[in-house]
Design an enzyme around this catalytic site. Structure first.
Site, PDB file in Angstrom:
ATOM      1  N   ARG A   1     -16.159  -0.285   8.321  1.00 48.12           N
ATOM      2  CA  ARG A   1     -14.981   0.212   9.040  1.00 48.12           C
ATOM      3  C   ARG A   1     -14.549   1.608   8.548  1.00 48.12           C
ATOM      4  O   ARG A   1     -13.358   1.919   8.489  1.00 48.12           O
ATOM      5  CB  ARG A   1     -13.792  -0.752   8.931  1.00 48.12           C
TER       6      ARG A   1
ATOM      7  N   CYS B   1      -7.277  -6.476  12.911  1.00 48.49           N
ATOM      8  CA  CYS B   1      -7.212  -6.933  11.513  1.00 48.49           C
ATOM      9  C   CYS B   1      -6.537  -5.873  10.652  1.00 48.49           C
ATOM     10  O   CYS B   1      -6.898  -4.696  10.697  1.00 48.49           O
ATOM     11  CB  CYS B   1      -8.613  -7.220  10.987  1.00 48.49           C
TER      12      CYS B   1
ATOM     13  N   GLU C   1      -7.448  -2.075   6.601  1.00 44.24           N
ATOM     14  CA  GLU C   1      -8.367  -1.691   7.676  1.00 44.24           C
ATOM     15  C   GLU C   1      -7.589  -0.834   8.692  1.00 44.24           C
ATOM     16  O   GLU C   1      -8.083   0.176   9.183  1.00 44.24           O
ATOM     17  CB  GLU C   1      -8.942  -2.938   8.358  1.00 44.24           C
TER      18      GLU C   1
HETATM   19  C1  LIG Z   1      -6.605  -7.086  19.495  1.00 49.18           C
HETATM   20  C2  LIG Z   1      -7.452  -6.145  18.676  1.00 49.18           C
HETATM   21  C3  LIG Z   1      -8.716  -6.533  18.265  1.00 49.18           C
HETATM   22  C4  LIG Z   1      -9.510  -5.695  17.493  1.00 49.18           C
HETATM   23  N1  LIG Z   1     -10.750  -6.106  17.115  1.00 49.18           N
HETATM   24  C5  LIG Z   1     -11.540  -5.298  16.388  1.00 49.18           C
HETATM   25  C6  LIG Z   1     -12.858  -5.714  15.986  1.00 49.18           C
HETATM   26  O1  LIG Z   1     -13.313  -6.805  16.284  1.00 49.18           O
HETATM   27  N2  LIG Z   1     -13.596  -4.830  15.258  1.00 49.18           N
HETATM   28  C7  LIG Z   1     -13.157  -3.599  14.921  1.00 49.18           C
HETATM   29  O2  LIG Z   1     -13.887  -2.854  14.274  1.00 49.18           O
HETATM   30  N3  LIG Z   1     -11.913  -3.183  15.282  1.00 49.18           N
HETATM   31  C8  LIG Z   1     -11.107  -3.988  16.004  1.00 49.18           C
HETATM   32  N4  LIG Z   1      -9.838  -3.567  16.371  1.00 49.18           N
HETATM   33  C9  LIG Z   1      -9.348  -2.254  15.913  1.00 49.18           C
HETATM   34  C10 LIG Z   1      -9.631  -1.080  16.872  1.00 49.18           C
HETATM   35  O3  LIG Z   1      -9.699  -1.498  18.210  1.00 49.18           O
HETATM   36  C11 LIG Z   1     -10.907  -0.328  16.494  1.00 49.18           C
HETATM   37  O4  LIG Z   1     -10.821   0.184  15.183  1.00 49.18           O
HETATM   38  C12 LIG Z   1     -11.161   0.843  17.474  1.00 49.18           C
HETATM   39  O5  LIG Z   1     -12.457   1.316  17.293  1.00 49.18           O
HETATM   40  C13 LIG Z   1     -10.186   1.997  17.293  1.00 49.18           C
HETATM   41  O6  LIG Z   1     -10.402   2.909  18.359  1.00 49.18           O
HETATM   42  P1  LIG Z   1      -9.178   3.768  18.937  1.00 49.18           P
HETATM   43  O7  LIG Z   1      -9.725   4.631  20.010  1.00 49.18           O
HETATM   44  O8  LIG Z   1      -8.059   2.885  19.315  1.00 49.18           O
HETATM   45  O9  LIG Z   1      -8.810   4.629  17.650  1.00 49.18           O
HETATM   46  P2  LIG Z   1      -7.339   5.050  17.170  1.00 49.18           P
HETATM   47  O10 LIG Z   1      -6.616   3.847  16.715  1.00 49.18           O
HETATM   48  O11 LIG Z   1      -6.699   5.896  18.189  1.00 49.18           O
HETATM   49  O12 LIG Z   1      -7.717   5.938  15.908  1.00 49.18           O
HETATM   50  C14 LIG Z   1      -8.304   5.321  14.781  1.00 49.18           C
HETATM   51  C15 LIG Z   1      -8.894   6.422  13.888  1.00 49.18           C
HETATM   52  O13 LIG Z   1      -9.954   7.052  14.594  1.00 49.18           O
HETATM   53  C16 LIG Z   1      -9.679   8.441  14.678  1.00 49.18           C
HETATM   54  N5  LIG Z   1     -10.170   8.918  15.973  1.00 49.18           N
HETATM   55  C17 LIG Z   1      -9.868   8.452  17.205  1.00 49.18           C
HETATM   56  N6  LIG Z   1     -10.535   9.168  18.123  1.00 49.18           N
HETATM   57  C18 LIG Z   1     -11.238  10.089  17.463  1.00 49.18           C
HETATM   58  C19 LIG Z   1     -12.113  11.142  17.852  1.00 49.18           C
HETATM   59  N7  LIG Z   1     -12.406  11.403  19.142  1.00 49.18           N
HETATM   60  N8  LIG Z   1     -12.672  11.911  16.884  1.00 49.18           N
HETATM   61  C20 LIG Z   1     -12.392  11.688  15.576  1.00 49.18           C
HETATM   62  N9  LIG Z   1     -11.585  10.727  15.143  1.00 49.18           N
HETATM   63  C21 LIG Z   1     -11.019   9.933  16.081  1.00 49.18           C
HETATM   64  C22 LIG Z   1      -8.181   8.592  14.540  1.00 49.18           C
HETATM   65  O14 LIG Z   1      -7.840   9.887  14.069  1.00 49.18           O
HETATM   66  C23 LIG Z   1      -7.901   7.514  13.512  1.00 49.18           C
HETATM   67  O15 LIG Z   1      -8.220   7.988  12.228  1.00 49.18           O
HETATM   68  C24 LIG Z   1      -9.031  -4.406  17.131  1.00 49.18           C
HETATM   69  C25 LIG Z   1      -7.751  -4.003  17.557  1.00 49.18           C
HETATM   70  C26 LIG Z   1      -6.973  -4.857  18.316  1.00 49.18           C
HETATM   71  C27 LIG Z   1      -5.611  -4.391  18.773  1.00 49.18           C
END
Ligand SMILES: Cc1cc2nc3c(=O)[nH]c(=O)nc-3n(C[C@H](O)[C@H](O)[C@H](O)COP(=O)(O)OP(=O)(O)OC[C@H]3O[C@@H](n4cnc5c(N)ncnc54)[C@H](O)[C@@H]3O)c2cc1C
Length: 295
Positions: free
Chosen positions: A174, A219, A289
């Protein structure tokens, strides 16, 4: 440099800027105060230009995807939040996808299925963008983005564009060097392989085990080596424990849910209580995380 000056340059480049935008509207926790400036570039060139302009004027920027792994403070963000969610586009072939940073994981998965591959099925139910998933190396036990990435197009801190091979991305559990060094993901090439995951099975499992439908950021803690953060929190008797409107989910102890109107401070306090209790009971330090952005 003032925000007004940055906003003028961004608008001149075609990128609209909103002032005092509530970040609670852009995170799955539904928490976070106002960002001084907020924009949603509509294309990769607009994203590149927005990042370049903020950096050229030494203005703090934060790149946001779907906001599904993040906790912003109640007083918001001093600087510009650049949200990628309007930067869409998938080019597919029989061997893989070239996907823009803002594309939801669900549509990358759907595009792969259209080409007969279920190898991205492991992403089912992860509510992020491709850029966020690359930065966080999102995945499930046994499979993560790093297993399917062929290359990642980024903007580096000197505003240079580059294409990184997986070994240059510093992927871990992660985490990635992309996140640590605040590189900006513009797009990623994902390859198909023969590992098959059935999205329907994974979604059904999520519905049974996770508080789907409640505001959360997934998580909260990483699993400790060989263990389960959720099991430790559950065994420490914390399921359902509440601070204000923030609660350790009764369904999955590694989720904190916003019962409606929770503050970032309440969630942070709950995180501290969980950590302390698990440490006191099992001498295990839980690492975050979820990304908690400093106030
Ligand atoms: C119900 C639920 C279930 C989930 N299940 C999982 C799971 O099974 N496995 C898992 O790994 N995660 C899970 N997550 C967490 C999350 O969905 C993941 O970590 C996801 O990949 C985050 O993507 P995001 O676009 O929302 O990133 P954001 O939350 O918007 O950003 C997260 C990080 O990524 C960076 N970021 C975003 N976009 C970019 C970009 N274009 N370039 C550089 N950095 C960037 C941000 O600056 C920040 O540091 C879950 C979340 C929820 C709400």
């Amino acid at each position: 440099m003032t925000l007004a000056a940055v906003a003028r340059s961004l608008r001149a480049a075609g990128v609209d800027v909103r002032y005092d935008e509530p970040l609670s509207d852009h995170t799955t926790f539904r928490v976070g105060g106002p960002a001084d400036g907020y924009c949603e570039p509509q294309s990769i060139p607009e994203l590149v230009e927005a990042v370049r302009l903020c950096r050229a004027q030494a203005f703090p920027l934060f790149v946001l995807g779907a906001g599904s792994n993040i906790l912003f403070p109640d007083d918001g963000h001093r600087g510009v939040v650049i949200c990628t969610k309007s930067i869409r586009g998938v080019a597919a072939s029989s061997t893989g996808l070239d996907v823009a940073a803002g594309e939801p994981l669900s549509s990358a998965l759907a595009a792969a299925e259209e080409w007969g591959s279920r190898s991205l099925g492991f992403l089912a139910g992860i509510p992020g963008t491709v850029g966020g998933a690359v930065a966080t190396n999102a995945g499930i036990p046994g499979r993560a983005m790093s297993d399917v990435i062929e290359s990642v197009s980024i903007i580096d801190p000197a505003n240079q564009s580059a294409e990184l091979a997986p070994r240059e991305c510093g992927f871990g559990y992660r985490t990635s060097r992309i996140r640590d060094r605040r590189l900006v993901v513009v797009s990623a090439k994902l390859r198909f392989d023969h590992e098959i995951y059935d999205p329907a099975v994974l979604l059904a499992r999520r519905r049974t085990t996770q508080p789907i439908g409640q505001a959360s950021a997934g998580c909260v803690f990483r699993n400790p080596p060989g263990g389960s953060a959720g099991a430790l929190i559950d065994q420490a008797g914390l399921k359902g424990f509440t601070v204000g409107r923030a609660q350790v989910s009764e369904k999955h102890a590694n989720f904190i849910v916003n019962l409606g109107g929770a503050t970032s401070a309440e969630i942070c306090k709950l995180i501290d209580i969980v950590r302390q209790k698990v440490y006191k009971t099992y001498q295990v330090s839980l690492d975050l995380e979820v990304e908690v952005v400093a106030g």
